[in-house]
Write an enzyme that holds these catalytic residues in place. Structure first.
Site: not given
Lengths: 356, 356, 356
Positions: A246-249, A266
């Site tokens: 996912g976004h921002g991992c 995240g």
């Protein structure tokens, strides 16, 4: 080539071999799995339930563990062998002696559509129907298989391989020596929608995805970019097929992430983290260095470094094993409780009678 | 631009800001996440564990919740701020001030293979190596990225974006303002095989898939078409990556379906349904309006409107939380039962002795 | 055509029909689902909760089960019908009367990039932007949709269909009458990395993948090849979307594998195995002929032929159903135990008093 030549090419990783014992030095033409190996092939046994294949395999040579009994059984069958504390690793190196992976020659196919502002390094192979958009920079000796699409402003490091039909989205930074497998999507839009009284409001995903050097991303996996900032996969981390990042991992170095794992937005992984197949990790969870989650775990909370967790919700593996065993016995446990209850009521009755 | 100009562009969604308090009006050049924000950027804090970043962030301006303490801490650090009841939404709007997503110009690339019977609207962008089959109709201002394939008889509504390497199958109807991400397959054949004594008999999938306006479908997701009739995804429903929507599903409006969810055939979702990551829903199950299933739930039965369910098999969330807590204590519970049993037998023995 | 003509085309699979009863012989123009069927369409009812649609459907004709009551209700509404013990199968055959799937004409699109060493059979359709590498052999009447990429040394059997944007990797052998759906990756590299003190050592994947005749592989699924030897999918096995088949798996014939299933490396499935959606199977596990795993099962150990398993870790289905029911009642069970404990301590106390 002769088995003695194979041994020489494998170098000093092995502890001992059968040549000084009986001098059998077969011709080796390839590598094979233990159960279907033909004569003139080299195979390997790590031990465990595969050990008995030493009596049946048709392989002419074997890589064996440091197990004198197994070695003696091989010698008795006139199978040449080499022994090591890490048979699988030595076998991996033996494969590389006999097998060269397919690598197209360094040339740019005339059907590739390359934007004039793109910078292409030396020795690059660009397959048919590849599309490279504006301001992309491709390093040296990169191999881009057919039908790959690269959006604007992407960086691809030296010697990286992009397999057919993968898509690299805008602003992605892919390091050297990476492999992106077929159908994977790197730097795609994170799933960012804000609930409002007028419905979902789309959060533009202005960030980007970074894959450091030596990262692999499996077939049809996706590594999304975030609304702001970056999604980052650390060096030499290996990601299997159909994985969602996912976004921002933020993923550390040397992790291994098995097929169909899903990391929500995240999530932070330390270094050397191992996630089994179909594991899910919830938003913003942090998993420490060297932690292991077994297959299908569902992780809602932070996991400390070095922990082994299992189950859904994930708990320490040893506790989970106990619980899973007891879970199977729930009907028995329930019967026991009912028995106790019935007998207790009986006793209770008796005690009341006595009291009366 | 100055922070005061950003505030003006954001309109009246905010309740108050720091300008009247200390007049600090920094230059803002972009948006950033709170933990890596640089000076001259705008970031946001929603509260919770991110609140303490107000002491450390290098951002020059912040979007804050209606929390006077947090606002005072920002002011004390000379950080300009604007406050609102929905910081994330306001931040989403701030991103849109500073970031324009990549959008290729309206032109048809000469390598696109477009069937002469296809009808293409005005202002359409068609990328390199796109394939559009017979009798396809594309609306105005549609953007089709490279290497997309559109099978015959498809309809694409105005302003819809198809990302690279996605595939739109025959007879699909995609509404206006949709986004189909890389590698997604829309209108692909449902998994329809009838078991017979001679093996699997393939059921031709003569139906089609409808995506109403404003639908998003994530990377490498699939929305199958049915044997007869339609699969339908309601307006403004958002579907994340690697999701499977089986043949004949009817999904309402404004749902959000997280990554790796799987809906079997004939599932019905109402409006405003939220499904967490890796949720599975069994054949023909019906989920009512506004229901929520947390990540990894396995839903075998109908779920009433407004319910929150968890676990596998899915049960009401509150019950599941209790059970999951007790599940962790199963070994303790079992020990307790054994203790009771042992002591009870003792008592039993004593009572028998007394009785004798 | 008249319903009587449809009946004639369906042959002798049906047991009886309404024509001799009331002679109503409607014009049939197509097939439709029971709930949205229009006049002049044929639909079907299998029974169960769909039975009451016989009172409401607008279909002019129905395929019904051997249920005289249902047949009488249809006759009463002037709906023509045909009855059979397998309504769904007969309906599948009825669809094939009215629906011809899209099949492009046998021709090679001029934009296809075909290596001069590739051998192409007769009557083959090769779509736009297809790429076929060296030493590939394509059988007769194969259909390759646009943007497919075929790596070197692949074999494709007669009449096989490759849908848009799928990728067939080096040395894959695909039998006759297979269907590979959009975005699938066949013969991609297995996830083989050996842990060493210097990090992950990549095991070259020198093996190949075999799909026997009549296999289907769903959208965005991956069937990896192994380091040595082969991954094999038996004849007529059907694999749904987003499935992961790990390196070295051996899958028997006539299996059905639902969406999002993941098989780790070296898994063996017998013949006629059914795996529900999102099932996971661990490394080297063996599942016997005819076994069934219900959706979301997590299989760590061998499963005997004919068994039905459920849950995670998977246990016999009947036991799992009991346990799942008791799991819901865990809070109640726990309360019961606490009650017993409290009352027992009371008794205990009393007994000590008595003893004193």
């Amino acid at each position: 080539m002769k088995f003695s030549e194979v041994i020489a090419l494998l170098g000093d990783a092995a502890t001992c071999n059968s040549l000084p014992i009986d001098g059998v030095d077969p011709e080796i033409t390839g590598v094979a799995p233990i159960d279907t190996a033909a004569p003139t092939t080299l195979s390997y046994i790590e031990g465990g339930k595969f050990a008995d294949w030493v009596e049946k395999t048709a392989a002419s040579a074997l890589i064996l563990p440091a197990d004198p009994d197994l070695q003696a059984r091989a010698t008795a069958r006139k199978i040449a062998w080499i022994a090591t504390s890490q048979p699988r690793w030595l076998f991996a190196r033996a494969i590389a002696i006999f097998y060269q992976p397919f690598m197209p020659p360094p040339q740019i196919h005339p059907t590739a559509a390359i934007h004039p502002t793109a910078e292409i390094g030396d020795g690059v192979s660009i397959g048919a129907h590849v599309v490279i958009e504006a301001d992309v920079r491709i390093g040296n000796c990169v191999c881009i298989h057919p039908n790959v699409v690269i959006y604007p402003n992407v960086r691809i490091g030296d010697r990286t391989v992009l397999h057919a039909n993968c898509t690299i989205h805008e602003r992605s930074q892919i390091g050297a020596d990476c492999v992106i497998h077929s159908g994977a999507a790197i730097g795609s839009e994170g799933f960012g929608f804000v609930p409002t009284s007028a419905g979902w409001f789309k959060m533009q995903q202005s960030g980007y995805t970074v894959l450091e050097e030596g990262v692999e991303v499996g077939c049809n996996s996706a590594v999304d970019r975030p609304a702001v900032g970056e999604t980052r996969v650390g060096s030499h981390t290996k990601i299997d097929n159909l994985v969602q990042i996912g976004h921002g991992c933020k993923i550390g170095s040397n992790c291994a992430i098995a097929a169909q794992v899903g990391l929500a937005g995240g999530v932070t992984l330390g270094n050397n983290v191992l996630l089994g197949g179909q594991v899910g990790v919830a938003n913003q969870a942090r998993i420490g260095d060297g932690a292991i989650a077994s297959a299908k775990s569902g992780i809602h909370q932070d996991v400390e470094a070095g922990m082994v967790v299992s189950g859904f919700p994930a708990i320490p593996n040893k506790l989970w094993l106990k619980n899973a065993a007891l879970f199977k016995r729930l009907p028995e446990i329930y019967r026991l409780i009912r028995q106790i209850q019935r007998r207790f009521n009986l006793e209770d009755l008796r005690s009341r009678i006595e009291r009366s």
